[in-house]
Design an enzyme around this catalytic site. Structure first.
Site, PDB file in Angstrom:
ATOM      1  N   ASP A 242       0.917  -1.042   0.038  1.00  0.00           N
ATOM      2  CA  ASP A 242       0.076  -0.049  -0.084  1.00  0.00           C
ATOM      3  C   ASP A 242       0.999   1.171  -0.102  1.00  0.00           C
ATOM      4  O   ASP A 242       1.509   1.580   0.974  1.00  0.00           O
ATOM      5  CB  ASP A 242      -0.924   0.015   1.334  1.00  0.00           C
ATOM      6  N   HIS A 243       1.030   1.810  -1.133  1.00  0.00           N
ATOM      7  CA  HIS A 243       2.305   2.823  -1.199  1.00  0.00           C
ATOM      8  C   HIS A 243       2.178   4.033  -0.154  1.00  0.00           C
ATOM      9  O   HIS A 243       2.947   4.788   0.067  1.00  0.00           O
ATOM     10  CB  HIS A 243       2.478   3.347  -2.722  1.00  0.00           C
TER      11      HIS A 243
ATOM     12  N   ASP B 166     -11.005   1.973  -4.357  1.00  0.00           N
ATOM     13  CA  ASP B 166      -9.621   2.374  -4.902  1.00  0.00           C
ATOM     14  C   ASP B 166      -8.864   3.012  -3.797  1.00  0.00           C
ATOM     15  O   ASP B 166      -7.469   3.138  -3.755  1.00  0.00           O
ATOM     16  CB  ASP B 166      -9.894   3.467  -6.181  1.00  0.00           C
TER      17      ASP B 166
ATOM     18  N   HIS C 135      -5.693   2.633   1.357  1.00  0.00           N
ATOM     19  CA  HIS C 135      -4.862   3.830   1.747  1.00  0.00           C
ATOM     20  C   HIS C 135      -5.627   4.576   2.957  1.00  0.00           C
ATOM     21  O   HIS C 135      -4.976   4.686   4.119  1.00  0.00           O
ATOM     22  CB  HIS C 135      -4.990   4.875   0.857  1.00  0.00           C
TER      23      HIS C 135
ATOM     24  N   LYS D  51     -11.839  12.446  -6.556  1.00  0.00           N
ATOM     25  CA  LYS D  51     -11.065  12.834  -7.701  1.00  0.00           C
ATOM     26  C   LYS D  51     -11.711  13.957  -8.149  1.00  0.00           C
ATOM     27  O   LYS D  51     -12.862  14.385  -7.954  1.00  0.00           O
ATOM     28  CB  LYS D  51     -11.270  11.816  -8.946  1.00  0.00           C
TER      29      LYS D  51
HETATM   30  C1  BG6 Z   1      -3.825   4.843  -6.196  1.00  0.00           C
HETATM   31  C2  BG6 Z   1      -5.150   4.899  -6.774  1.00  0.00           C
HETATM   32  O1  BG6 Z   1      -3.608   3.753  -5.126  1.00  0.00           O
HETATM   33  O2  BG6 Z   1      -3.452   6.068  -5.485  1.00  0.00           O
HETATM   34  C3  BG6 Z   1      -5.283   6.255  -7.851  1.00  0.00           C
HETATM   35  O3  BG6 Z   1      -5.396   3.643  -7.515  1.00  0.00           O
HETATM   36  C4  BG6 Z   1      -4.873   7.358  -7.122  1.00  0.00           C
HETATM   37  O4  BG6 Z   1      -6.542   6.240  -8.301  1.00  0.00           O
HETATM   38  C5  BG6 Z   1      -3.435   7.159  -6.300  1.00  0.00           C
HETATM   39  O5  BG6 Z   1      -4.898   8.651  -8.000  1.00  0.00           O
HETATM   40  C6  BG6 Z   1      -3.274   8.413  -5.517  1.00  0.00           C
HETATM   41  O6  BG6 Z   1      -1.876   8.309  -4.937  1.00  0.00           O
HETATM   42  P1  BG6 Z   1      -0.889   9.475  -4.299  1.00  0.00           P
HETATM   43  O7  BG6 Z   1       0.152   9.055  -3.811  1.00  0.00           O
HETATM   44  O8  BG6 Z   1      -0.656  10.508  -5.404  1.00  0.00           O
HETATM   45  O9  BG6 Z   1      -1.933  10.063  -3.431  1.00  0.00           O
END
Ligand code: BG6
Length: 519
Positions: free
Chosen positions: A211-212, A269, A274, A374
């Protein structure tokens, strides 16, 4: 062994060499040799995120000296063709001061190889096995294998099955780890079935679910803020906290991802992974140590204390929206239903908000408000902890103008911590105004935070699972959102589109909570 070609080069904006706050810290170099195999290496994630992260690690000197990279994907390339492709992508996706060049690039390039593959063809996995053995001999990768699933999720089970069939899951020389990208399933059932496939081949200690958000520096710092200080914990509970707001807003639309997104929506998503992970970190109890499972057990424990809403409660506990045409940064943009690969009558939400309660001793009665969407006015990820108002009318009528204290953990694009408190305006009158104490990572440490993927890839190579989501928490997060998903899916929203691109979101979100922080 490291040699001149693998030594670190300075990375601009890094500032590490001159930063007094880093003096005396151990080197960040990862010493664990390995071959990293990227399934789906001709795809978007690899070129935009993974490859730039790995090359930057090489530049920073954090990548193991004994490292090799294998691309495994459908697009036909030979080794040289893939090296050229990688170089072109790095040219495009890295800033000018990190371009692939000179001895460092040459050394990196010779460690890259590629297998043009059909994920269902066992022979291609045997080819991979030979390649990995060769890497051990040529590059000293010591039999350690990192398998990174950067393919579309539908392919995850196929790759896992073939790793098993070809014997690549077993390894008597070194370690084998598998990194699984999100989404981990599309609902509770599909997540469970994916988990069954993976756990039939790999043990939990070898599975790294990415989970980045967990790799973002300010997110990692939530634990430090809470447990490396004493002043916050005593007030971090229902006695002092009025509510917690967790926001992940984007001004971007769905871009070219309509086909995926129209089957996903904001709840799947962003919220299920997250945002719920942020909630877990901010609400969990102190782990008994910084050990990966000690931290992850506390995260799971706090998620277990969240009661999923009942179907009947869904409308009171959540709000959804879909953007219509509007204006972002002064430019007109189209509505969601006009985006490529989106159904013209789509019922998919591009905005999701929910109110959840953590039903335990610490948090009973404190609402946690989550939102993500979004085409909102700007990019903003933050956690805001709002404290209770002052307990008596010390300033008479003016007391009503006194704002509560708010502690904000800023995640993106600003990275820092800000505390709002009240102060007297200089002068003869008792005028009170809000002021801020601000900490920003950039100016505080003089170092740019490394992108999340650098940290996460590094941790997977080191074998540190702290920042990867354990199965019990993934399953629990699905359990929490499932009633909302089910009710939303089964109810067509005739008000869609119900917010204009560039606005703060739908009216229904204000009904859910009237005091959202401004975007
Ligand atoms: C991803 C989603 O996991 O995270 C995307 O699939 C989203 O839809 C993105 O845009 C957002 O990541 P960050 O790091 O730009 O907040």
């Amino acid at each position: 062994m490291a040699d001149a070609t693998t030594a670190a080069a300075p990375v601009a904006g890094d500032g590490a060499a001159t930063n007094p706050l880093r003096v005396g810290l151990a080197s960040d170099r990862i010493t664990n040799p390995c071959s990293a195999v990227f399934f789906g290496a001709s795809g978007d994630l690899f070129k935009r995120m993974l490859l730039p992260a790995i090359y930057t690690m090489r530049l920073r000197g954090t990548l193991p000296a004994d490292f090799a990279l294998v691309g495994f994907a459908r697009t036909p390339f030979d080794d040289d063709g893939f090296r050229d492709y990688c170089r072109q992508q790095l040219e495009q996706f890295l800033p000018a001061d990190r371009k692939p060049q000179g001895a460092l690039w040459d050394d990196f390039a010779r460690r890259i190889s590629y297998i043009t593959a059909d994920f269902k063809n066992t022979a291609h996995f045997s080819q991979l096995k030979d390649r990995l053995a060769k890497n051990d001999e040529e590059f000293g990768t010591a039999g350690n294998h990192l398998f990174y699933l950067a393919t579309p999720p539908s392919v995850f089970p196929v790759v896992i099955e073939h790793l098993n069939k070809s014997g690549l899951d077993k390894n008597d020389k070194g370690w084998t780890r598998v990194v699984v990208e999100k989404p981990f399933g599309t609902d509770l059932e599909s997540a469970r079935s994916l988990q069954r496939v993976i756990e039939s081949v790999f043990s939990e200690s070898s599975i790294y679910r990415i989970d980045h958000y967990l790799g973002k520096e300010p997110v990692q710092d939530i634990i430090a803020l809470r447990f490396a200080n004493t002043i916050f914990e005593p007030i971090w509970n229902r006695n002092y906290v009025a509510n917690v707001q967790i926001t992940s807003a984007e001004s971007l639309g769905v871009e070219e991802r309509g086909a995926y997104y129209d089957h996903a929506g904001a709840l799947r998503d962003m919220i299920q992974n997250h945002v719920i992970n942020l909630l877990a970190l901010v609400a969990m109890e102190a782990p008994i140590s910084a050990d990966a499972d000690a931290v992850r057990s506390e995260k799971y424990k706090v998620l277990s204390a969240i009661a999923p809403p009942t179907h009947a409660d869904v409308w009171q506990m959540s709000a959804r929206g879909q953007y219509g045409a509007g204006t972002i940064d002064g430019h007109p943009v189209k509505g969601y239903r006009q985006e490529p690969d989106v159904a013209p009558d789509s019922n998919t939400e591009t905005y999701a908000a929910a109110r959840l309660y953590v039903e335990n001793w610490r948090w009973a009665g404190v609402p946690f408000y989550l939102r993500s969407g979004k085409r909102l006015p700007r990019k903003l990820a933050e956690i805001a902890v709002t404290f209770k108002p002052i307990p008596h009318r010390f300033y008479g009528e003016s007391t009503d103008q006194i704002e509560p204290n708010v502690l904000v953990i800023k995640i993106d694009p600003d990275e820092g911590i800000s505390m709002r408190f009240e102060a007297k305006v200089p002068g003869p009158k008792e005028h009170i105004r809000s002021v801020y104490m601000d900490f920003s990572y950039g100016s505080g440490f003089g170092v740019q935070s490394p992108p999340a993927y650098e940290r996460l890839i590094g941790d997977a190579i080191q074998g540190d699972q702290t920042l990867f989501t354990r199965w019990d928490s993934v399953e629990r997060a699905w359990e929490i959102v499932t009633p909302i998903l089910e009710v939303w899916q089964n109810t067509k929203d005739f008000s869609f589109p119900n917010y204009a691109a560039g606005s703060e979101g739908p009216e229904s979100a204000v009904k859910l909570f009237h005091d959202w922080r401004r975007l």
